[in-house]
Design an enzyme around this catalytic site. Sequence first.
Site, mmCIF file in Angstrom:
data_model
loop_
_atom_site.group_PDB
_atom_site.id
_atom_site.type_symbol
_atom_site.label_atom_id
_atom_site.label_comp_id
_atom_site.label_asym_id
_atom_site.label_seq_id
_atom_site.Cartn_x
_atom_site.Cartn_y
_atom_site.Cartn_z
ATOM 1 N N SER A 125 0.772 -1.321 0.467
ATOM 2 C CA SER A 125 0.078 -0.231 -0.026
ATOM 3 C C SER A 125 0.923 1.030 0.153
ATOM 4 O O SER A 125 0.550 2.585 0.005
ATOM 5 C CB SER A 125 -1.151 -0.311 1.326
ATOM 6 O OG SER A 125 -1.480 -0.983 0.961
ATOM 7 N N LYS A 153 0.346 3.566 -2.643
ATOM 8 C CA LYS A 153 -1.068 4.025 -3.139
ATOM 9 C C LYS A 153 -0.717 5.855 -3.050
ATOM 10 O O LYS A 153 -1.567 6.274 -3.791
ATOM 11 C CB LYS A 153 -1.859 3.625 -2.023
ATOM 12 C CG LYS A 153 -2.171 2.485 -2.472
ATOM 13 C CD LYS A 153 -3.325 1.630 -0.903
ATOM 14 C CE LYS A 153 -4.126 0.256 -1.458
ATOM 15 N NZ LYS A 153 -4.021 -0.231 0.180
ATOM 16 N N TYR A 191 -4.311 -2.741 -9.669
ATOM 17 C CA TYR A 191 -3.825 -3.081 -8.413
ATOM 18 C C TYR A 191 -3.019 -3.652 -7.958
ATOM 19 O O TYR A 191 -2.095 -3.429 -7.278
ATOM 20 C CB TYR A 191 -5.559 -2.400 -8.008
ATOM 21 C CG TYR A 191 -4.792 -2.987 -6.295
ATOM 22 C CD1 TYR A 191 -4.842 -1.310 -5.849
ATOM 23 C CD2 TYR A 191 -5.840 -3.525 -5.709
ATOM 24 C CE1 TYR A 191 -5.055 -1.253 -4.357
ATOM 25 C CE2 TYR A 191 -5.095 -3.836 -3.999
ATOM 26 C CZ TYR A 191 -5.238 -2.578 -3.837
ATOM 27 O OH TYR A 191 -4.957 -2.771 -2.216
ATOM 28 N N TYR A 246 -4.439 3.546 8.028
ATOM 29 C CA TYR A 246 -5.357 3.087 8.361
ATOM 30 C C TYR A 246 -6.279 3.490 9.611
ATOM 31 O O TYR A 246 -6.226 4.703 10.001
ATOM 32 C CB TYR A 246 -5.785 1.131 7.808
ATOM 33 C CG TYR A 246 -4.571 0.916 6.925
ATOM 34 C CD1 TYR A 246 -4.770 0.985 6.104
ATOM 35 C CD2 TYR A 246 -3.535 0.134 7.421
ATOM 36 C CE1 TYR A 246 -3.990 0.962 4.932
ATOM 37 C CE2 TYR A 246 -2.603 -0.492 6.647
ATOM 38 C CZ TYR A 246 -2.977 0.286 5.275
ATOM 39 O OH TYR A 246 -1.819 0.079 3.863
ATOM 40 N N VAL A 258 1.480 -3.723 4.112
ATOM 41 C CA VAL A 258 1.606 -4.995 4.994
ATOM 42 C C VAL A 258 2.335 -5.838 4.527
ATOM 43 O O VAL A 258 2.804 -7.125 4.739
ATOM 44 C CB VAL A 258 0.331 -5.875 4.959
ATOM 45 C CG1 VAL A 258 -1.180 -4.994 4.347
ATOM 46 C CG2 VAL A 258 -0.418 -6.222 3.308
#
Length: 315
Positions: A75, A78, A200, A251, A269
């Site tokens: 992530s 992102k 993705y 998050y 992760v």
Amino acid sequence: MTVEELPTTEARRLLPVLREIADEVGPRAGAEGRVADYIPALSEVDPTAFGLAVAGVDGEVLGVGESRTPFSIQSVSKAFSLALALGADAEALWRRVGREPSGNPFNSLVQLEQEDGIPRNPFINAGALVVTDHLLTTTGDARGAVLELLRAESGNPRVDFDASVARSEAARGDRNAALAHFMASYGNLRNPVADVLEHYFWQCSIAMSCEDLAAAGLFLARHGLRGDGSRLLDRSAAKRINSIMLTCGAYDAAGEFAFRVGLPGKSGVGGGILAVVPGRCTLCVWSPALDRHGNSVAGVEALDRFTTLTGLSVF
Ligand code: GLN
């Protein structure tokens, strides 16, 4: 000549602090937390690994521990896909994704139904899928655009996808597929679900070291300027990405991360976290054992120690 004898740069000034953190936090890496195993290929990584790198806005990068070992950025990608997506029709993107912390796990479905298929922010999985969809429409190759940016800004042309991680995630991608189909049912995806998921997963699979990732993120510390001096983002867009990293980058533990670290950060992760000290430097830490929110235990600890020892935070 040793590094200490060369003229002082930001990275060199900070290197002793990094060494102190590696001595203190490194030996505890893996003692707490667990590696991600919902993506089978990630479960094979050594939980005791620890690397930390700093990149000064002048471009110099130094690291300690396993700072040159490539890991799955997951992530952290992102932040880079958002930067690219904001370059083309940002207003259209902001109609399809919000910028509020979700307070929910990164792969949660519940809020999406209550909020009509509009994800809370670009850093939870649903939001990142919308960003990927937008990038797919504007570039024709979302994963290729992210890889190209990471190669250019890290200065490392060997940065690449890890096909085994991408395939492993696709094989177990039911949750992300559910998010994508759900948003498609609200008309919030423009491209076929299968294409969005594919781009993705591959984007998340990119493998890079702490040193490469710290260098690649420098445009966020340079208020939008790339390594070659050209502009990737205007100042305002760079500020906005940093703001979203601070409020949403970890998050449902983003509040705790801001409390402890006090810097914009984006975790993944794979155990990596990229953090930004605007105007000064970026830091990238990697240690694969994660807390229950999906953030690296030793990584958060290391960044907490960094801002405590140096006073370099945005507050
Ligand atoms: N590829 C991972 C997923 O979609 C990324 C999650 C993460 O790093 N938090 O589940």
